[in-house]
Structure formats: C-alpha cells, structure tokens
Design a protein around this motif. Structure first.
Motif, short mmCIF file in Angstrom:
data_model
loop_
_atom_site.label_atom_id
_atom_site.label_comp_id
_atom_site.label_asym_id
_atom_site.label_seq_id
_atom_site.Cartn_x
_atom_site.Cartn_y
_atom_site.Cartn_z
N ARG A 1 -11.01 62.76 4.89
CA ARG A 1 -9.64 62.82 4.34
C ARG A 1 -9.55 61.97 3.07
NH1 ARG A 1 -6.78 66.10 7.46
NH2 ARG A 1 -7.10 66.09 9.72
N ALA B 1 -13.67 58.00 14.78
CA ALA B 1 -12.62 58.35 13.81
C ALA B 1 -13.05 58.07 12.37
CB ALA B 1 -11.34 57.58 14.13
N ARG C 1 -14.49 70.76 16.33
CA ARG C 1 -13.28 69.94 16.52
C ARG C 1 -12.70 69.49 15.16
NH1 ARG C 1 -15.26 66.38 20.21
NH2 ARG C 1 -14.95 64.43 19.08
N LEU C 2 -13.57 69.11 14.26
CA LEU C 2 -13.08 68.72 12.92
C LEU C 2 -12.33 69.88 12.27
CD1 LEU C 2 -16.14 66.80 11.33
CD2 LEU C 2 -14.10 65.80 12.37
N LYS C 3 -12.89 71.07 12.37
CA LYS C 3 -12.24 72.24 11.77
C LYS C 3 -10.90 72.51 12.45
CE LYS C 3 -13.46 74.86 9.09
NZ LYS C 3 -13.01 74.84 7.69
N ASP C 4 -10.87 72.40 13.78
CA ASP C 4 -9.61 72.62 14.51
C ASP C 4 -8.54 71.63 14.06
OD1 ASP C 4 -10.73 74.66 15.90
OD2 ASP C 4 -11.07 73.52 17.76
N GLN C 5 -8.98 70.44 13.71
CA GLN C 5 -8.02 69.40 13.31
C GLN C 5 -7.70 69.46 11.82
OE1 GLN C 5 -10.24 66.10 14.76
NE2 GLN C 5 -9.37 66.22 16.83
N GLY C 6 -8.21 70.46 11.15
CA GLY C 6 -7.90 70.63 9.73
C GLY C 6 -8.54 69.60 8.83
N VAL C 7 -9.65 69.03 9.27
CA VAL C 7 -10.34 68.04 8.44
C VAL C 7 -10.97 68.77 7.23
CG1 VAL C 7 -12.27 66.39 8.39
CG2 VAL C 7 -10.76 66.53 10.40
N GLU D 1 -13.64 61.55 10.44
CA GLU D 1 -12.45 62.26 9.94
C GLU D 1 -11.80 61.48 8.79
OE1 GLU D 1 -9.60 63.41 12.91
OE2 GLU D 1 -8.02 63.68 11.39
#
Ligand code: G3I
Length: 366
Positions: free
Chosen positions: A184, A177, A222-228, A180
């Motif tokens: 942010r 984590a 995965r980062l892109k999917d999570q809107g990072v 991410e």
C-alpha cells in the motif's frame, strides 16, 4: 606513441577488467527475439556494468530490461544508518535510463540481509523505518524504475515461524501485516510502478518448494481478495538440477497466479551446476538441457511477462561468493576451485549452450 584522452580512458577501463577482453563473438539480440515471443528479456547487473565496458556492451546488445542486483537493497543503501547513500543506485538508474532499459529494483523489503542498526530498533521504529524507506526510495526513482520487488521471499517454512513466513525484523515488528502495508505504501509512493512479490524455491519439489508453493498461492490469493495493489509475482528460477523437480507442474502452478489477474515473471534464472561433473563441456551441456527443460513449459504460462537472468555471464556469477555453493561442489565430489558455469555467456562473454537453449525456447514460442 601519443596517448589521446580517449586512449587513456580506454586503457584505464581495461585495467579494471579482471578478465581478458571478450573475443568479439556476435551475440544474438535475445531481447528482440524474446519480444517476438511476447516477453521482456533481460539480466541482473550491478556496479560492474559501469566499469566493465565489454560486459556493458553485452548487456546493451541483448537486454530490454535490467534488474539492479544489489545496490537498491536496504543493507547496501543503508549499512550504517537510516540516511544511507544512494549514489551507486543513482548511477545505475541513470545508466538504465540513458540506454532505454526498463529497470527493476530489487528488493525494497527483505527479511534477510538487514543491517544490525535496524535490528536493534523497537517494533514501532522498524515499522516507521519501512514506510520511510519505501516512500523515500520509490519517490526518488518514480517514473525511472519500471518495476519493484516490493517484498522479496516472504516464506521460509523451515525456520518454523507460524504460517511458514521468513523470519527477520520486518516480520517480528509487524507480523505478516508488513507485506500488505509495504504494497500500500509502495502504490502511494509511485502509483505508476509495477509492484511484484518475488519468491524463491517454487520450482523445486523438495521439502522447501513443496512447503512454500501452497502457502505462497493461498497468501497471494488473500492479498488479491483484500484489494492489495499487487501487479505480479516473480519466481526466481535458480534451478537446482540435483533436487526433485517437475517443471510442467511448476508451469501449471504459475498459471494459477495468472488466473488471479497477475503477471508472471521469471526473475532470477540460472542453473546451480554444483552437482555436475568438473568437465566444462559436459557441464555446459547439462546446464543448457536444464534451461530447455524449464523454459519449454514456462513459455506456455499465461501472462508470462518477463524472463530475467541472474547475470548474463559467468564473469559475474554470484555463486563465486557463496560458501554453501563451494561446499555443495565438494560434497558432489567436484573440484571446489573450478569456476561456476551457471550462466549464459562464458567468462569471455561468448555464448554457451545455455544461451542457445534460451534463444531456441523464445524462437519456438513465437
Ligand atoms: O564484493 C564483496 C567482495 O569484495 C568480497 O570478497 C566477497 C566475500 O564474501 O563479498 C562480496 O560481496 C558480496 C556480494 O554479493 C557481491 O558478490 C556480498 O558478501 C554478498 O552478500 C552479496 O550477495 C548477494 C546476495 O543476494 C545477498 O544480498 C548476491 O550478490 C546477489 O546475487 C544475491 O541475490 C539474491 C536475490 O537478491 C534474491 N534471490 C536470491 C539471490 C541469490 O542469493
């Protein structure tokens, strides 16, 4: 003889030079040529660019971007404690700004090369330290640093950590984590900065490269999917000719990141010449051939944004200080005392065949 103030300054600058003055071969403006091919070109540099007038001139004549090689790294800013010393980084940022170079900071968070005082903190304190470091450093240079490697080299599967992540205090304190969270925080600290995730070894088809490539792609997806908030990925490009490689395949791999809406950066291009013969003429030819082999498919990658070399010249080759590199030369039967010819200009800042290979790759891609 009367010495003017300017003469004195020039004499003291020359005294700092460990090499003879450059023979004034005109350098082609690679930055301009790359621009016509749609990419930003530049080089890493550090404090030597401020003290070596010849090198400074070569950088300014040829680069549109500059990566600050070391002075913005956590362990260089804060070797002894959390307050740190930003004076060298400040000077480099001021230099870049004064000359219109778009600067990249590398790297905010890297599990390697962390100072002992950080490693001794509790997990909670390490997490707080990460936030504090990103916020303070990015806010200090907001609007003056174009792009950041927010996290550098997240993977190193050979270390045996779950998921193949690179071990170190940030991973130990926060698990995966930390990545991410770092992005942010970075986006909040300087919303206009370009945020890059930089990775090593993806260009090689040995055990390391083969293990990192699929993990890195799946993780970024995965980062892109999570809107990072991530704008691009960097592939270092420390090319190792002696290891198996397939640069067409690498270019196809890099294109998959473009499909995710990310810019692609080649962030640290150079050629490890340890497996090449001692003869400098032969070595230069082989280094150039490797550059052509790599750059030809790379220039076709969609959303290719920048090509940054990890030093313009052999004069400041980082390989000179790497023990593993000398060991490799020895193993390949070479003379470990020979100077690395891993870069694009020679020790006297004259263009080598690798320079012309880079230029040809840009010209062909226009
Ligand atoms: O300046 C001292 C010198 O006085 C001393 O004689 C010498 C002996 O070891 O060390 C010199 O400092 C070294 C410094 O590079 C300058 O050459 C440090 O020990 C060494 O740790 C430092 O290494 C840097 C390395 O990252 C670790 O931060 C390299 O310059 C730098 O080029 C390298 O860059 C990394 C990227 O950040 C990430 N990708 C890989 C790349 C190459 O390893």
């Amino acid at each position: 003889m009367t010495l003017t103030r300017r003469g004195l300054l020039a004499a003291s600058a020359a005294a700092l030079l460990p090499f003879p003055a450059a023979t004034a071969t005109a350098l082609s403006n690679l930055g301009q040529i790359a621009k016509s091919a749609g990419v930003l070109f530049g080089s890493a540099f550090d404090r030597e660019v401020l003290s070596d007038a010849h090198y400074q001139r070569a950088i300014l004549q040829t680069c549109r971007i500059g990566a600050i090689e070391n002075s913005l790294k956590f362990d260089w800013l804060k070797p002894r404690g959390r307050d740190g010393d930003y004076s060298h980084a400040d000077a480099l940022v001021a230099f870049g700004q004064r000359h219109g170079l778009a600067l990249k900071g590398t790297a905010l968070i890297w599990n390697d090369w962390t100072p002992p005082w950080l490693n001794a903190l509790s997990s909670r304190e390490i997490a707080a330290e990460m936030d504090r470091h990103i916020e303070a450093t990015m806010a200090r240079y907001a609007g003056r640093i174009w792009a950041w490697d927010v996290v550098n080299e997240p993977f190193l599967p050979i270390q045996g950590r779950e998921g193949g992540f690179r071990k170190g205090p940030w991973l130990d304190a926060m698990g995966t984590a930390y990545i991410e969270r770092a992005y942010r925080r970075a986006a909040a600290a300087d919303p206009k900065a370009t945020l890059i995730l930089n990775e090593a070894f993806c260009e090689q088809n040995d055990d390391w490269g083969n293990a990192i490539r699929p993990r890195f792609l799946a993780f970024v997806r995965r980062l892109k999917d999570q809107g990072v908030p991530l704008n691009g990925v960097g592939f270092q490009g420390h090319l190792k000719p002696s290891l198996p490689h397939d640069y067409q395949q690498f270019a196809a791999y890099a294109a998959q990141f473009a499909e995710l809406g990310l810019d692609v950066h080649i962030s640290e291009l150079d050629v490890d010449d340890s497996s090449f013969p001692d003869d400098p003429v032969q070595r230069d030819r082989l280094v150039a051939a490797q550059i052509t082999k790599f750059m030809t498919p790379v220039m076709t990658v969609p959303r290719l944004k920048s090509i940054c070399v990890w030093h313009l010249s052999d004069r400041f080759s980082w390989y000179r200080n790497a023990d593993w590199f000398l060991e490799q030369i020895r193993k390949a039967g070479g003379d470990p005392a020979r100077a690395p010819r891993t870069h694009f200009l020679d020790d006297n800042l004259n263009p080598k065949p690798a320079w012309r290979a880079l230029e040809a790759a840009f010209v062909t891609a226009r």
